[in-house]
Enzyme design. Structure first.
Site, mmCIF file in Angstrom:
data_model
loop_
_atom_site.group_PDB
_atom_site.id
_atom_site.type_symbol
_atom_site.label_atom_id
_atom_site.label_comp_id
_atom_site.label_asym_id
_atom_site.label_seq_id
_atom_site.Cartn_x
_atom_site.Cartn_y
_atom_site.Cartn_z
ATOM 1 N N GLU A 115 -48.266 5.898 36.005
ATOM 2 C CA GLU A 115 -47.761 4.841 35.121
ATOM 3 C C GLU A 115 -46.283 4.652 35.384
ATOM 4 O OE1 GLU A 115 -48.443 6.373 31.205
ATOM 5 O OE2 GLU A 115 -50.589 6.557 31.564
ATOM 6 N N LYS A 143 -42.498 4.557 34.205
ATOM 7 C CA LYS A 143 -41.774 5.242 33.144
ATOM 8 C C LYS A 143 -40.806 4.225 32.540
ATOM 9 C CE LYS A 143 -39.340 9.552 32.254
ATOM 10 N NZ LYS A 143 -38.185 9.034 31.571
ATOM 11 N N ASP A 156 -38.017 2.647 30.194
ATOM 12 C CA ASP A 156 -36.770 3.240 29.734
ATOM 13 C C ASP A 156 -36.413 2.696 28.356
ATOM 14 O OD1 ASP A 156 -34.623 4.846 29.877
ATOM 15 O OD2 ASP A 156 -33.466 3.596 31.249
ATOM 16 N N LYS A 189 -38.286 10.363 39.054
ATOM 17 C CA LYS A 189 -37.242 9.399 38.710
ATOM 18 C C LYS A 189 -36.661 8.786 39.976
ATOM 19 C CE LYS A 189 -34.865 10.512 34.975
ATOM 20 N NZ LYS A 189 -34.470 10.190 33.672
ATOM 21 N N CYS A 229 -0.349 -11.799 30.168
ATOM 22 C CA CYS A 229 -1.641 -12.498 30.140
ATOM 23 C C CYS A 229 -1.746 -13.420 31.361
ATOM 24 C CB CYS A 229 -1.769 -13.310 28.859
ATOM 25 S SG CYS A 229 -3.247 -14.336 28.845
ATOM 26 N N CYS A 267 -1.647 -17.187 29.847
ATOM 27 C CA CYS A 267 -0.536 -17.807 29.122
ATOM 28 C C CYS A 267 0.790 -17.063 29.306
ATOM 29 C CB CYS A 267 -0.862 -17.932 27.632
ATOM 30 S SG CYS A 267 -0.862 -16.355 26.782
ATOM 31 N N CYS A 300 -4.432 -9.992 24.875
ATOM 32 C CA CYS A 300 -3.360 -10.977 24.789
ATOM 33 C C CYS A 300 -3.194 -11.325 23.307
ATOM 34 C CB CYS A 300 -3.732 -12.222 25.583
ATOM 35 S SG CYS A 300 -2.629 -13.587 25.205
ATOM 36 N N CYS A 316 -2.915 -19.161 23.463
ATOM 37 C CA CYS A 316 -3.495 -18.827 24.768
ATOM 38 C C CYS A 316 -4.716 -19.719 25.033
ATOM 39 C CB CYS A 316 -3.871 -17.345 24.771
ATOM 40 S SG CYS A 316 -4.621 -16.812 26.303
HETATM 41 S S1 IVH Z 1 -46.006 10.477 28.773
HETATM 42 C C1 IVH Z 1 -45.544 15.046 27.047
HETATM 43 N N1 IVH Z 1 -45.755 8.130 29.849
HETATM 44 O O1 IVH Z 1 -40.400 9.413 29.071
HETATM 45 C C2 IVH Z 1 -44.787 13.802 27.236
HETATM 46 N N2 IVH Z 1 -43.821 9.072 28.829
HETATM 47 O O2 IVH Z 1 -39.931 12.833 28.842
HETATM 48 C C3 IVH Z 1 -45.722 12.677 27.481
HETATM 49 N N3 IVH Z 1 -41.867 7.595 28.878
HETATM 50 O O3 IVH Z 1 -39.100 9.893 26.247
HETATM 51 C C4 IVH Z 1 -44.971 11.429 27.772
HETATM 52 N N4 IVH Z 1 -42.801 5.909 29.924
HETATM 53 O O4 IVH Z 1 -41.053 8.274 25.864
HETATM 54 C C5 IVH Z 1 -45.119 9.107 29.190
HETATM 55 N N5 IVH Z 1 -45.729 6.007 30.818
HETATM 56 C C6 IVH Z 1 -45.096 6.992 30.177
HETATM 57 C C7 IVH Z 1 -43.742 6.889 29.796
HETATM 58 C C8 IVH Z 1 -43.137 7.961 29.129
HETATM 59 C C9 IVH Z 1 -41.689 6.356 29.368
HETATM 60 C C10 IVH Z 1 -40.793 8.394 28.223
HETATM 61 C C11 IVH Z 1 -41.212 9.092 26.970
HETATM 62 C C12 IVH Z 1 -40.260 10.268 26.893
HETATM 63 C C13 IVH Z 1 -39.946 10.518 28.330
HETATM 64 C C14 IVH Z 1 -40.716 11.731 28.825
#
Ligand code: IVH
Length: 713
Positions: A113, A115, A117, A315, A409, A412, A427, A433
């Protein structure tokens, strides 16, 4: 009659839930935005009149309105752990080997999946209804932010029937995030208001979830993607993928970017595929999460103290590029803040071509020892605007020129100042200005302030450059200059007529928006609303001292000082007089609600169930008009739970457990002044005065059409 109304409310509620689902989950618009808004407004009206029939998860909850002073906390039924992180592909192969060893060579499927943010969120659904939203907190306890979570439009407040059987109670975990376009818009607005910019969409999402006023949260258009399903006892699904499919079928938003992978090579393919593609999504992502699909295998692998052994996060390294710094320009904003902007040789970075980058401020320039002609590194982390993070010193050309930060500035020539504790030079020539004056005018005519039809930022800027206007009040002298305006390129008679009509109409814009339009430092939309509601006229506001101002809810010391100082300036006083002569609204119309007493001062109440003598809204109003406060959730600090008919057992149990006294409607009324006529008068007032009662829709509700973000969303 009442059952008719009840049926009508239920029918509208269900229809709107259905339309929301079609729209947000399936990209299908069955009705026009206007029809949708009409139905929503009709439902809000019925709920206002018959609050006893309102469904707690009504679609009107999307627009917020609940004020929570302090969020209660709740313990997580299952701790919210974090994930092991890695930046290296070799680590992913090691993870795969560990998993296979742990499962003694059994066949393994992974789910990959994105991740996202944002902020982790735990949601509880009971009998198909969303009952609670809790932040991660310290992993064991988090903040209960249910009313804020309810404003997330893609999140079903009640689940769809169909699909696999729904357990009576379960938890969904996922990420709350702020879509990138929303983040960009929010920061542009903050810049216009002279407020500090938010560093990235994650901070913006987490700050938004902690706002006390859920109507403000609703305006921030947060989103949610579900990524885990948890239920008491053994999970009813054999695999994580089956649970994701079920969540989708029940109407929960699951990003359709996930994929099953049978081997670690397939996992790495997924990682490579999304390395660049992720930048095409309107959501910030910082990696890939890899999970063992089979729940039994997950159990076998178990957890370390901090994280599961069956999942890992890869990451992506922050994207960086190297390019040449050509020039640094200094922009002067509405509040006089000077921001250096680096002009670069165009370079591709994270999906876009970067030509400019921020260098934040003078400190940053000095710390990096930046020179014109340097090869610099630019990065686009979670941030939208790329920033210069370093200089390739080895490649520094001999002719590189040190950057000398201007002392005056650039627009001005006024010597710049640097207020103690601030990172930016400023400024101080607020009124003389040109870019500051121009930006103030642009702000005055902007959509959320005077919203003058036919007079956008560009036109007003042009008028300013041509010296046709100089400040807000001078806009109202434009009718006398109509012949001159008609001679301008791209203007013509029609556009001038439209502009003049727009100007005339702007004289009806309510006082709070005029106040916002004045562009007083730190007075954003909300503060302007609060100040206008409190003082009601500009004269009363102008007469208030900083100490008095600071006592208004939501107005802190810094804002109070800024407002008081603004009104002290003779030029600002003249501006107000000229706006008054022009006929602009400088007072709220309608009568101010008069408090009845302060008998309930310091007390907080939760109202629950159906009441006999008054509607819930009337009781709320009576409590507030006698100095009490209404809150949505039961905590130790709550003074009373007012129990009506059909109050849910959970509320009673919780109040009993926390030793919160439970009183009846009659007992509540007995706490109020006994003067019956006065009470009636307070209630009459409620009907006459437009208030910002929690159940009222704000003036602009987001049409379902305005939130579309593309199919992956
Ligand atoms: S699974 C046991 N799936 O990433 C932890 N986490 O440290 C299970 N996050 O802040 C988390 N996308 O909120 C999972 N597809 C995803 C995610 C995800 C973002 C975040 C989660 C947490 C951090 C994991």
């Amino acid at each position: 009659m009442t059952t008719d109304i009840q049926q009508q409310i239920t029918a509208l509620t269900e229809r709107l839930h259905h339309l929301n689902h079609q729209y947000y989950q399936r990209d299908i618009s069955e009705v026009s935005d206007q029809e949708f808004d009409q139905m929503l407004a009709e439902l809000a009206r019925l709920e206002r009149e018959y609050p006893q029939f309102a469904h707690p998860n009504s679609p009107t909850q999307r627009v917020g309105g609940t004020i929570t002073k302090q969020f209660p906390t709740a313990e997580h039924r299952y701790p919210m752990l974090s994930l092991g992180n890695t930046y290296s592909e070799a680590d992913l192969r090691e993870f795969d080997e560990r998993v296979r060893r742990g499962l003694e060579g059994a066949e393994v499927q992974y789910v990959c999946e994105l991740k996202f943010d944002g902020v982790a969120m735990s949601l509880t659904y009971q009998d198909g209804q969303l009952t609670q939203g809790v932040t991660r907190g310290d992993g064991t306890r988090g903040d209960v932010v249910t009313s804020n979570v309810r404003t997330i439009r893609t999140l079903p407040l009640h689940l769809r029937a169909g699909g696999p059987t729904q357990p009576p109670e379960f938890e969904v975990r996922g990420e709350v995030f702020m879509p990138l376009p929303v983040f960009a818009e929010l920061n542009a607005e903050r810049e216009a208001n002279g407020e500090a910019l938010l560093a990235n969409p994650r901070n913006a999402a987490s700050g938004t979830l902690k706002l006390q006023d859920s109507a403000q949260v609703a305006a921030r258009k947060l989103r949610f993607f579900a990524y885990s399903f948890l239920m008491p006892g053994r999970n009813q699904f054999p695999t994580h993928s089956a649970s994701l499919e079920a969540l989708s079928a029940w109407g929960l938003p699951v990003s359709d970017t996930w994929r099953m992978c049978g081997t670690i090579d397939e996992v790495l393919d997924f990682v490579h595929e999304w390395d660049k593609k992720r930048f095409t999504l309107p959501v910030a992502t910082d990696g890939i999460v890899i999970k063992v699909n089979d729940f039994r295998q997950q159990e076998v692998l178990g957890f370390t103290a901090k994280s599961p052994r069956w999942a890992i996060a890869y990451k992506y390294p922050a994207e960086a590029a190297r390019t040449r710094l050509r020039e640094v320009q200094y922009n002067v904003g509405r509040t006089g803040a000077v921001t250096p902007v680096a002009h670069l040789d165009p370079v591709p970075l994270a999906g876009t071509v970067v030509k400019r980058a921020s260098v934040h401020n003078a400190n940053q320039i000095a710390a990096l020892d930046l020179r014109l002609g340097d090869l610099v590194f630019v990065e686009k982390g979670g941030e939208i605007i790329p920033k210069i993070t370093g200089v390739d010193l080895v490649a520094r050309p001999a002719e590189a020129v040190p950057i000398v930060y201007p002392t005056d500035c650039p627009a001005c020539g006024t010597p710049l100042i640097r207020p103690a504790g601030e990172a930016h030079y400023r400024c101080p020539n607020e009124r003389g200005c040109p870019p500051q004056r121009k930006a103030k005018l642009e702000h005055f005519v902007s959509r959320k302030a005077m919203n003058i039809d036919g007079l956008g930022a560009e036109t007003v800027g042009r008028f300013f450059d041509l010296r046709l206007v100089s400040d807000a009040a001078s806009l109202y002298d434009l009718p006398a200059k109509a012949p001159e305006l008609e001679q301008l390129e791209r203007m013509g008679e029609k556009s001038v007529q439209r502009l003049l009509t727009g100007l005339e109409q702007s004289k009806q814009v309510p006082f709070d928006r005029v106040l916002f339009g004045l562009g007083i430092r730190y007075v954003g939309e909300t503060v302007a609303e609060k100040l206008a509601a409190h003082y009601r006229t500009i004269d009363a506001l102008a007469a208030a001292s900083a100490t008095e101002l600071a006592a208004v809810p939501e107005v802190g010391g810094v804002i109070a000082e800024s407002v008081a100082a603004w009104f002290q300036e003779p030029e600002n006083q003249q501006l107000i007089e000229r706006l008054r002569t022009a006929g602009v609204q400088l007072a709220l119309t309608g009568e101010a609600p008069q408090p009845q007493s302060d008998r309930l001062a310091g007390l907080t109440f939760v109202l629950s169930g159906v009441f006999e003598q008054h509607s819930r809204e009337e009781l709320q109003h009576l409590i507030q008009q006698n100095g009490g406060k209404i809150t949505g959730s039961i905590s130790k600090k709550l003074s009373y739970l007012v129990a009506g008919d059909k109050m849910g057992p959970a509320k009673r149990e919780k109040a009993t457990e926390l030793n919160v006294p439970i009183i009846s409607e009659t007992e509540l009324l007995a706490m109020l002044p006994t003067d019956f006529d006065a009470t009636e008068a307070v209630l009459d007032q409620m009907l006459d005065t437009p208030t910002t009662s929690p159940t009222l829709l704000p003036p602009t509700t987001e049409a379902p059409g305005s939130g579309q973000q593309g199919s992956l969303f």
